[in-house]
Design an enzyme around this catalytic site. Structure first.
Site, PDB file in Angstrom:
ATOM      1  CB  CYS A  17       9.065  -8.009   1.412  1.00 49.77           C
ATOM      2  SG  CYS A  17      10.076  -8.341   2.875  1.00 49.77           S
ATOM      3  CB  CYS A  60      14.336  -0.731  -5.965  1.00 50.49           C
ATOM      4  SG  CYS A  60      13.442  -0.201  -4.484  1.00 50.49           S
TER       5      CYS A  60
END
Length: 564
Positions: free
Chosen positions: A265, A480
């Site tokens: 990604c 994250c």
């Protein structure tokens, strides 16, 4: 597309809106009392500092808040929530060592800052930025040669006796401003008259929050200042602004010259280019993303940084493993090219042209059919039905500002996927709830159900990564977010399902340990996390720690013999 020079510059202050209770007699009295108190004690420094302070409070979904309190403890989670509302006190700069050095970059940045001070001076007349801001090399082992810290200044005291020009921006734009970004036209909702490029402006943002009494929504007002941001269009190709944990993620992958590496990604390409740089641009880095525009961004960044070993493809990471339908096909990678919205497969050009022509014929037939039916359906279509999904989408557009067009043009290669065991190392920086990103002005959208859906999505991607990494290879998984369900729970899933996977130490190790234990939900579902001894093999970056980073998580696996 407008260039960076066509923007409204913002450096001075931020004025944010936060929740107040819905009006009722009691709150009206309290509000009037507060106003009287404020007017009568305007000379008091304490009340003035409270009025102009920047003190946002994140309001979470109650079930999500309970979940995080179970994971971190009440005090710790309170510190995390407070840290998430504020930007880090420094910017992290990754130096492209193929074009420059840390020392050279530091000297160039100091020169740029000095020139800006001579041209424009200071916003609030305080000490000069070169004296407050600090530019220094990173001191963490392994990062000294290519990571530079740029410390910001502030918070600054703004004199509101003479208010500056003002603009109102979307919430996402405001969060970017708090991270040191400029204000671009798409993020502006309204502004004062005669705002021009280069003006110093006050930035306001409307942040919706649930009222404290549970009755609808409310807004309040507070004022504050932001850190002075570093220009993003300087030293193009020599530096890249990147969060410290993201740099550590690429370093933990430990890419070697000549290897074949997959970034599943990859957009916008920060980790991809970091990997290529660590390999000295020798080897093959395959970067994939399912968005056409994002693949173009990766290609552009690689070109700017002079990296030739990166190949970017348009591909959904959930379909990264090539499903072979023909036993005679032996090619390792089947790709195609997308031009003006038409995909041409390199392995079957003639067939694709036939399909394209046939699709045009079918479109013509369907158009003729729809033309006949349009008259009969005209009355039925007089009243247009608007779905709830469209309403929510329009609300998000108003809240977050207008976005980019769906396609910016340009060519990208499509891929049908890759053969199993065809990569030496795989990086899966998975799409996640992003609850570790800071600053954050709103957190009420996430629910327990949405967090679980993220985890399911990530597991499917991880299954693809396991198939693509060869025995003896490496898989690095990162997010994250502060959500254990997307971090430690994923590690537990990976180790339990794939017995040939093992956690291995990471270098450099800067983050803290992972969470050990489990969490039991009211519906009876038990979410398993790490077991004793595994917590030191992952890295968890805590926003409230002295390291002052975003919330982040990194796990590194080695792939053993798959036939065992």
């Amino acid at each position: 597309m407008k260039r960076r020079r066509d923007l409204v510059r913002t450096l001075s202050c931020l004025r944010c809106f936060f929740s107040l209770p819905k009006k009722n007699p009691n709150t009206t009295k309290r509000k009037r009392a507060m106003e009287d108190s404020s007017s009568s004690s305007s000379s008091s420094s304490s009340s003035s500092s409270e009025r102009y302070c920047y003190n946002p409070i994140l309001r979470w979904n109650p079930q999500v808040e309970d979940y995080f309190i179970k994971a971190y403890g009440s005090d710790h989670f309170s510190r995390i929530s407070k840290a998430l509302t504020r930007p880090s006190c420094y910017s992290c700069i990754r130096v492209n060592t193929l074009k420059s050095t840390s020392d050279a970059v530091i000297q160039k940045l100091l020169t740029i800052i000095k020139e800006e001070e001579e041209e424009g001076g200071n916003v609030d007349g305080s000490e000069s930025e070169s004296e407050i801001g600090r530019i220094s090399k990173c001191q963490f082992p392994g990062l000294e040669d290519y990571v530079v810290f740029f410390r910001g200044s502030g918070p600054h005291v703004i004199d509101y006796a003479r208010p500056p020009k003002e603009i109102i921006v979307s919430r996402k734009c405001a969060e970017a401003v708090l991270r040191g970004a400029q204000v671009y036209v798409p993020g502006v909702i309204a502004c004062s008259a005669h705002v021009e490029k280069g003006d110093v402006v006050a930035v306001s943002v409307g942040v919706e929050q649930p009222a404290l009494d549970g009755g609808g929504w409310g807004i309040g007002i507070t004022r504050g200042t932001i850190l002075l941001g570093l220009k993003t269009d300087v030293l193009e190709g020599e530096i890249f602004l990147q969060n410290l944990p993201s740099i550590v993620t690429a370093h933990a992958l430990d890419p070697q010259k000549g290897e074949r590496i997959l970034d599943m990604c990859a957009a916008p390409g920060g980790k991809t280019t970091a990997i290529a740089m660590l390999m000295k641009d020798e080897g093959e880095v395959v970067a994939v993303d399912r968005s056409h525009n994002k693949v173009l961004v990766i290609q552009k960044l690689a070109a700017e940084m002079g990296l030739n070993c990166i190949t970017a493809f348009k591909l959904d990471a959930l379909k990264a493993v090539w499903q072979r339908n023909d036993s005679n096909i032996t090619t390792d990678l089947c790709c195609s090219e997308e031009i003006d919205g038409v995909t041409i497969q390199s392995s079957d050009l003639l067939g694709s042209l036939v399909d394209r022509n046939s699709s045009i014929i079918m479109e013509g037939m369907s158009a003729e059919k729809s033309g006949k039916e349009s008259v009969s359906n005209e009355k039925a279509n007089e009243r247009t039905y608007v779905s709830k999904a469209d309403i929510r989408k329009n609300i998000r557009r108003i809240r977050n500002g207008s976005g980019r067009n769906q396609c910016n043009g340009g060519r990208v290669q499509n891929s049908k996927g890759f053969s199993p065991n065809s990569f030496d190392r795989v990086l899966l920086d998975a799409p996640c709830s992003a609850l570790g990103l800071r600053p954050r002005l709103f957190a009420g959208e996430d629910t327990i159900e949405s967090l679980r859906n993220h985890a399911k999505y990530q597991r499917r991607m991880f299954d693809q990564a396991v198939q693509l990494a060869r025995p003896g290879g490496i898989i690095v998984y990162s997010t994250c977010t502060i959500n254990p369900g997307e971090n430690e729970a994923l590690v537990r899933y990976a180790l339990d399902r794939y017995t040939f996977l093992s956690l291995v130490p990471q270098h450099p190790r800067i983050g803290g340990p992972g969470l050990v234990g489990h969490c039991e939900f009211p519906d009876g579902y038990i979410e398993e996390w790490l077991r004793p001894g595994e917590e030191e093999l992952v890295q968890r970056f805590d926003p409230s720690s002295p390291l002052d980073t975003i919330g982040f998580f990194i796990a590194k696996f080695i792939v053993g013999p798959k036939d065992a």
